[in-house]
Design an enzyme around this catalytic site. Structure first.
Site, PDB file in Angstrom:
ATOM      1  N   PRO A 137      25.150  -0.508 -53.809  1.00  0.00           N
ATOM      2  CG  PRO A 137      23.057  -0.034 -54.539  1.00  0.00           C
ATOM      3  CD  PRO A 137      24.109  -0.899 -54.838  1.00  0.00           C
ATOM      4  CG  ASN A 138      22.257   1.406 -49.262  1.00  0.00           C
ATOM      5  OD1 ASN A 138      22.472   2.746 -48.951  1.00  0.00           O
ATOM      6  ND2 ASN A 138      21.314   1.312 -50.049  1.00  0.00           N
ATOM      7  NE  ARG A 143      21.714  -2.024 -45.793  1.00  0.00           N
ATOM      8  CZ  ARG A 143      21.785  -2.536 -47.005  1.00  0.00           C
ATOM      9  NH1 ARG A 143      22.903  -3.148 -47.611  1.00  0.00           N
ATOM     10  NH2 ARG A 143      20.781  -2.620 -47.680  1.00  0.00           N
ATOM     11  CE1 TYR A 193      21.702  -7.177 -46.138  1.00  0.00           C
ATOM     12  CE2 TYR A 193      20.984  -5.232 -44.870  1.00  0.00           C
ATOM     13  CZ  TYR A 193      20.769  -6.135 -45.983  1.00  0.00           C
ATOM     14  OH  TYR A 193      19.808  -5.770 -46.846  1.00  0.00           O
ATOM     15  CG  ASN A 218      25.364  -8.243 -52.434  1.00  0.00           C
ATOM     16  OD1 ASN A 218      24.375  -7.708 -53.009  1.00  0.00           O
ATOM     17  ND2 ASN A 218      25.561  -8.355 -51.268  1.00  0.00           N
ATOM     18  CB  ALA A 262      18.416  -1.929 -53.664  1.00  0.00           C
ATOM     19  CG  HIS A 284      15.615  -6.410 -55.730  1.00  0.00           C
ATOM     20  ND1 HIS A 284      15.885  -7.937 -55.708  1.00  0.00           N
ATOM     21  CD2 HIS A 284      16.517  -6.152 -54.455  1.00  0.00           C
ATOM     22  CE1 HIS A 284      16.382  -8.203 -54.388  1.00  0.00           C
ATOM     23  NE2 HIS A 284      16.776  -7.165 -53.691  1.00  0.00           N
ATOM     24  CG  ASP A 315      20.980  -4.927 -71.078  1.00  0.00           C
ATOM     25  OD1 ASP A 315      20.265  -6.051 -71.432  1.00  0.00           O
ATOM     26  OD2 ASP A 315      20.411  -4.019 -71.778  1.00  0.00           O
ATOM     27  CD  GLU A 322      21.297 -12.332 -58.398  1.00  0.00           C
ATOM     28  OE1 GLU A 322      21.101 -13.070 -59.310  1.00  0.00           O
ATOM     29  OE2 GLU A 322      20.373 -12.133 -57.424  1.00  0.00           O
ATOM     30  CG  HIS A 344      21.516 -11.535 -52.776  1.00  0.00           C
ATOM     31  ND1 HIS A 344      21.565  -9.989 -53.516  1.00  0.00           N
ATOM     32  CD2 HIS A 344      21.162 -12.009 -54.057  1.00  0.00           C
ATOM     33  CE1 HIS A 344      21.233 -10.028 -54.396  1.00  0.00           C
ATOM     34  NE2 HIS A 344      20.913 -11.197 -54.957  1.00  0.00           N
ATOM     35  CB  SER A 359      19.741 -10.898 -46.222  1.00  0.00           C
ATOM     36  OG  SER A 359      19.407 -10.470 -47.374  1.00  0.00           O
ATOM     37  NE  ARG A 400      15.941  -8.634 -45.766  1.00  0.00           N
ATOM     38  CZ  ARG A 400      17.028  -7.690 -46.352  1.00  0.00           C
ATOM     39  NH1 ARG A 400      17.775  -8.019 -46.938  1.00  0.00           N
ATOM     40  NH2 ARG A 400      16.369  -6.360 -45.641  1.00  0.00           N
ATOM     41  NE  ARG A 423      14.719  -6.533 -48.877  1.00  0.00           N
ATOM     42  CZ  ARG A 423      15.363  -5.251 -48.738  1.00  0.00           C
ATOM     43  NH1 ARG A 423      16.161  -5.161 -49.759  1.00  0.00           N
ATOM     44  NH2 ARG A 423      15.087  -4.190 -48.208  1.00  0.00           N
TER      45      ARG A 423
HETATM   46  C1  DQA Z   1      21.395  -7.774 -50.429  1.00  0.00           C
HETATM   47  C2  DQA Z   1      19.807  -7.965 -50.489  1.00  0.00           C
HETATM   48  C3  DQA Z   1      18.937  -6.814 -51.372  1.00  0.00           C
HETATM   49  O1  DQA Z   1      17.769  -7.178 -51.544  1.00  0.00           O
HETATM   50  C4  DQA Z   1      19.338  -5.337 -50.582  1.00  0.00           C
HETATM   51  O2  DQA Z   1      18.847  -4.341 -51.220  1.00  0.00           O
HETATM   52  C5  DQA Z   1      20.913  -5.281 -50.273  1.00  0.00           C
HETATM   53  C6  DQA Z   1      21.656  -6.399 -49.890  1.00  0.00           C
HETATM   54  C7  DQA Z   1      22.050  -8.890 -49.614  1.00  0.00           C
HETATM   55  O3  DQA Z   1      23.407  -8.776 -49.590  1.00  0.00           O
HETATM   56  O4  DQA Z   1      21.142  -9.508 -48.541  1.00  0.00           O
HETATM   57  O5  DQA Z   1      21.372  -4.011 -50.366  1.00  0.00           O
HETATM   58  O6  DQA Z   1      21.864  -7.591 -51.691  1.00  0.00           O
END
Ligand code: DQA
Length: 139
Positions: free
Chosen positions: A10-11, A18, A23, A72, A75, A78, A85, A96, A98, A100, A105, A109
């Site tokens: 998401p996002n 953003r 980012y 990635n 959110a 978390h 699963d 995994e 990220h 950032s 942070r 997170r």
């Molecule tokens: C993220 C870090 C997450 O905490 C956040 O919700 C994101 C981006 C990152 O790539 O740094 O959407 O996964």
């Protein structure tokens, strides 16, 4: 040729727009072009969704066939036992990532629900987190 799947949650469709101070200024599509140029030996597929179930469906779809998955989960990292699963259920290794440094942070997170199901975690290297994950999976 080895096949890898990048899955963004998401996002992350808003990368470049953003919170650029967190980012970066580039869209993921721009970075993906660079990544494919730097890794001509890899077939790299890309999927993004803001919907948790669609991320799970994609993991099921590629997770018995691809040589590795770079996830990635945004959110959902978390919060999502369902993603934990799904990663456990498949056989392809998942890294995994990220963009950032989540540990520098907000406290919410600092915990990942999915790390325990993943082969490894890369965080805080900007977009290069994906490049490093690809090196780890393809070597
Ligand atoms: C993220 C870090 C997450 O905490 C956040 O919700 C994101 C981006 C990152 O790539 O740094 O959407 O996964």
């Amino acid at each position: 040729m080895k096949k890898f799947q990048i899955i963004n949650g998401p996002n992350l469709n808003l990368l470049g727009k953003r919170e650029p101070e967190v980012y970066g200024k580039h869209s993921f599509e721009e970075y993906l072009h660079t990544l494919r140029t730097r890794h001509p030996e890899c077939e790299i597929s890309y999927f993004q969704s803001n919907v948790e179930g669609e991320l799970i469906n994609k993991l099921h779809e590629v997770g018995f066939d691809y040589d590795g998955i770079i996830l990635n989960a945004g959110a959902y990292t978390h919060t999502s036992i369902a993603l934990f699963d799904a990663i456990k259920a498949i056989s392809s290794p998942v890294i995994e990532v990220h963009i950032s440094n989540v540990y520098g942070r907000e406290p919410f997170r600092h915990h990942s629900m999915i790390s325990g199901a993943c082969k490894g975690v890369i965080a805080g290297m900007g977009m290069e987190s994906y490049h490093l994950a690809l090196i780890a999976l393809s070597s």
